[in-house]
Design an enzyme around this catalytic site. Structure first.
Site, mmCIF file in Angstrom:
data_model
loop_
_atom_site.group_PDB
_atom_site.id
_atom_site.type_symbol
_atom_site.label_atom_id
_atom_site.label_comp_id
_atom_site.label_asym_id
_atom_site.label_seq_id
_atom_site.Cartn_x
_atom_site.Cartn_y
_atom_site.Cartn_z
ATOM 1 N N VAL A 86 0.631 -1.180 0.038
ATOM 2 C CA VAL A 86 -0.094 -0.056 0.092
ATOM 3 C C VAL A 86 0.739 1.358 0.146
ATOM 4 C CG1 VAL A 86 -1.836 1.168 1.551
ATOM 5 C CG2 VAL A 86 -1.900 -0.816 0.885
ATOM 6 N N ASP A 111 9.769 3.139 7.466
ATOM 7 C CA ASP A 111 9.764 2.084 7.902
ATOM 8 C C ASP A 111 10.541 1.148 8.927
ATOM 9 O OD1 ASP A 111 8.098 -0.136 5.522
ATOM 10 O OD2 ASP A 111 9.302 -0.915 7.272
ATOM 11 N N LYS A 144 14.436 -3.306 4.562
ATOM 12 C CA LYS A 144 13.682 -2.738 3.765
ATOM 13 C C LYS A 144 13.826 -1.573 3.168
ATOM 14 C CE LYS A 144 9.079 -3.578 2.802
ATOM 15 N NZ LYS A 144 7.509 -3.309 3.052
ATOM 16 N N THR A 154 -2.354 -5.171 9.247
ATOM 17 C CA THR A 154 -2.802 -5.152 10.409
ATOM 18 C C THR A 154 -3.126 -7.033 10.025
ATOM 19 O OG1 THR A 154 -5.036 -4.460 8.960
ATOM 20 C CG2 THR A 154 -4.310 -3.267 10.871
ATOM 21 N N CYS A 197 -5.323 -9.301 2.974
ATOM 22 C CA CYS A 197 -6.963 -8.415 2.706
ATOM 23 C C CYS A 197 -7.949 -9.857 3.247
ATOM 24 C CB CYS A 197 -7.031 -7.431 1.913
ATOM 25 S SG CYS A 197 -6.018 -6.566 1.590
ATOM 26 N N ARG A 211 1.676 -13.817 1.252
ATOM 27 C CA ARG A 211 0.859 -14.275 2.133
ATOM 28 C C ARG A 211 -0.449 -14.840 2.643
ATOM 29 N NH1 ARG A 211 1.844 -7.895 3.254
ATOM 30 N NH2 ARG A 211 0.940 -7.756 1.701
HETATM 31 N N1 NAD Z 1 -1.905 -5.369 0.270
HETATM 32 C C1 NAD Z 1 -2.647 -4.887 -0.913
HETATM 33 O O1 NAD Z 1 -3.030 -5.428 -1.383
HETATM 34 C C2 NAD Z 1 -3.608 -4.300 0.102
HETATM 35 C C3 NAD Z 1 -4.882 -3.571 -0.317
HETATM 36 C C4 NAD Z 1 -5.889 -2.519 0.407
HETATM 37 C C5 NAD Z 1 -5.783 -2.220 1.766
HETATM 38 N N2 NAD Z 1 -4.456 -3.438 2.258
HETATM 39 C C6 NAD Z 1 -4.503 -2.815 3.674
HETATM 40 O O2 NAD Z 1 -2.937 -1.966 3.480
HETATM 41 C C7 NAD Z 1 -2.356 -2.167 5.257
HETATM 42 C C8 NAD Z 1 -0.932 -1.894 4.847
HETATM 43 O O3 NAD Z 1 -0.773 -3.744 4.211
HETATM 44 P P1 NAD Z 1 0.301 -3.752 2.824
HETATM 45 O O4 NAD Z 1 -0.082 -4.956 1.772
HETATM 46 O O5 NAD Z 1 1.076 -2.251 2.283
HETATM 47 O O6 NAD Z 1 1.152 -4.209 3.525
HETATM 48 P P2 NAD Z 1 2.957 -4.834 3.949
HETATM 49 O O7 NAD Z 1 3.599 -6.113 4.679
HETATM 50 O O8 NAD Z 1 3.279 -4.649 2.323
HETATM 51 O O9 NAD Z 1 3.740 -3.268 4.692
HETATM 52 C C9 NAD Z 1 3.318 -2.795 5.702
HETATM 53 C C10 NAD Z 1 4.675 -1.666 5.679
HETATM 54 O O10 NAD Z 1 4.737 -1.358 7.619
HETATM 55 C C11 NAD Z 1 5.765 -1.655 7.715
HETATM 56 N N3 NAD Z 1 5.836 -1.162 8.638
HETATM 57 C C12 NAD Z 1 5.025 -3.156 10.522
HETATM 58 N N4 NAD Z 1 5.304 -1.708 12.020
HETATM 59 C C13 NAD Z 1 4.833 -0.621 11.062
HETATM 60 C C14 NAD Z 1 5.570 0.641 12.175
HETATM 61 N N5 NAD Z 1 5.253 0.635 13.802
HETATM 62 N N6 NAD Z 1 5.824 1.734 11.867
HETATM 63 C C15 NAD Z 1 6.837 1.806 10.352
HETATM 64 N N7 NAD Z 1 6.325 0.497 9.832
HETATM 65 C C16 NAD Z 1 5.970 -0.629 9.680
HETATM 66 C C17 NAD Z 1 6.514 -2.944 7.569
HETATM 67 O O11 NAD Z 1 7.392 -3.508 7.590
HETATM 68 C C18 NAD Z 1 5.799 -3.191 5.674
HETATM 69 O O12 NAD Z 1 7.011 -2.522 5.119
HETATM 70 C C19 NAD Z 1 -2.992 -3.419 5.926
HETATM 71 O O13 NAD Z 1 -3.527 -2.850 6.435
HETATM 72 C C20 NAD Z 1 -4.017 -4.259 4.696
HETATM 73 O O14 NAD Z 1 -4.997 -4.492 5.211
HETATM 74 C C21 NAD Z 1 -4.152 -4.089 1.839
#
Ligand code: NAD
Length: 409
Positions: free
Chosen positions: A12, A31, A36, A85, A260, A327
């Protein structure tokens, strides 16, 4: 140039980075994963949301700075939270990344920062989790920070829908936050829907993903019935889809995966249970998805007259086409379910070299008793699969049924 901080540079966060940099916004990325961050600083992308060329372009133009220290956010006028999440080991919502993101960024928020949560969570997350944590950490700024949310809808690997042409649902804690968040997204999104409360916006995301999980679980259930009766399910769906109203097609598959669809409904369910509310349809859909592998293993056992000693190749181990994200992939359960009944299972995916503690096996390594095509990528080599299998079970509808040994599921 406006400065926007992004907390969490995953699928995201990096997709957002790309969209914002493209409209001339300066992105300040934070991050907590140091590896990363180093990778990004070396202009190497960790996923499909942004390319190495994009990283080079944005680094040369000075539009993207990334750090593993939240101080990078101190000049941001808008800060977006896009951290995971996930579910914990007990299969329950794990708010730790969101909570730690709030407490680590709070000291660096300017007085009038617009703080937006894009991470998916249950209704009430902005009001009851994020606001109190930030206010506790920065009581001096509590009155001025504008709290908003906009649940992310990005669909990795989708070449048709992007940030610009996917409408956004936004909301804020008060009217000022609502109008600021609307104004912000209108810079790079064509249509913005302002929900009356953050809870409406948060709930809309859970409704979308629960709707999808329920319908996929339902069509998987119907496909079991159709397979048993020898009725081709995909033709049934094509026939039903000719109805111009009241029907929306969903397709059977190996089960849903990713960060998700299998996860978000659990956030909704747990939140409902906490208030003593039951959601039996959703509960069943979650269970059906978790047990989809069992139905598949049982079906294969019948079709192959036992699985003990059979050499099976799983083709496609990501959770969806053309992304490298594994995942919650259903391949994990299917692989161990097959092994449990004595099959000798290998896997291959043109996008993945290592997964689940082992390396990919070339399709051409042998003539497999069966190949299960769980996911089809643009790079999937159909003729290689045809040449190296006695039988193909296709969960994707993408393998031509020109030869008898292909069975569509
Ligand atoms: N992947 C998707 O297709 C998608 C689509 C819509 C919504 N979402 C939602 O968006 C959110 C993020 O999903 P994602 O797929 O990008 O996750 P991801 O795991 O790909 O990325 C999350 C990033 O956040 C970083 N992180 C974790 N804890 C942290 C903190 N305390 N401070 C700073 N960085 C931190 C991690 O190192 C990671 O790089 C989730 O809630 C997910 O449900 C994801």
């Amino acid at each position: 140039m406006r400065k926007v901080g992004i907390v969490g540079l995953g699928y995201v966060g990096l997709a957002l980075t790309k969209s914002l940099c493209e409209v001339g916004v300066q992105v300040l990325g934070f991050d907590s994963d140091k590896e990363k961050v180093t990778q990004l600083q070396n202009l190497i992308t960790p996923n499909e949301s942004i390319s190495n060329d994009d990283l080079l372009k944005f680094s040369e133009s000075g539009t993207f700075n990334v750090e593993s220290n939240p101080t990078v956010l101190s000049e941001a006028e808008v800060v977006i939270i896009s951290v995971p999440t996930p579910l914990n080991q007990l299969g329950k919502p794990d708010f730790k990344p969101l909570q730690s993101a709030c407490t680590s960024v709070a000291p660096f928020l300017k007085a009038d920062t617009l703080l937006i949560n894009e991470s998916t969570s249950h209704p009430g997350t902005l009001r009851n989790i994020i606001v109190p944590l930030v206010v506790d950490a920065r009581p001096d700024r509590a009155k001025n920070i504008k709290f908003a949310c906009s649940p992310e809808r990005v669909n990795p690997g989708d070449s048709q829908f992007n940030h610009s042409n996917t409408p956004r649902v936004v909301s804020g804690i008060d009217e000022v936050a609502k109008s600021k968040v609307k104004e912000f997204y209108e810079k790079f999104v064509k249509e913005v829907f302002v929900a009356s409360t953050p809870e409406v916006a948060e709930m809309s995301k859970l409704l979308e993903n629960s709707f999808r999980l329920i319908n996929i679980s339902f069509i998987n259930e119907i496909s079991v019935f159709c397979n048993d009766k020898g009725i081709p399910i995909r033709e049934v769906i094509a026939a039903a889809s000719t109805k111009p109203f009241g029907f929306m097609p969903f397709y059977p598959g190996p089960g849903v995966g990713g960060h998700c669809i299998p996860v978000d409904p659990v956030y909704l369910l747990e939140n409902a249970h906490r208030d003593g509310i039951r959601l039996p349809i959703l509960e069943d859909a979650i269970k059906l998805n978790e047990n989809r592998y069992k139905t598949i293993v049982e079906y294969l056992e019948r079709q192959l007259k036992g699985l003990s000693g059979k050499r099976i190749l799983i083709e496609g181990v990501t959770y969806k086409s053309n992304v490298r994200d594994t995942r919650e992939t259903p391949a994990t359960r299917i692989l161990s379910g097959l092994k449990d009944v004595g099959a000798q299972v290998s896997w291959h995916d043109p996008l993945i070299e290592e997964w689940n503690g082992s390396r990919a096996t070339p399709v051409s390594a042998e003539i497999w008793d069966a190949i299960l095509v769980l996911i089809f990528h643009d790079l999937t080599d159909v003729s290689e699969l045809m040449l190296n299998s006695k039988k193909i079970f296709d969960f994707t509808g993408r393998i031509p049924k020109s030869r008898e040994h292909v069975q569509s599921l």
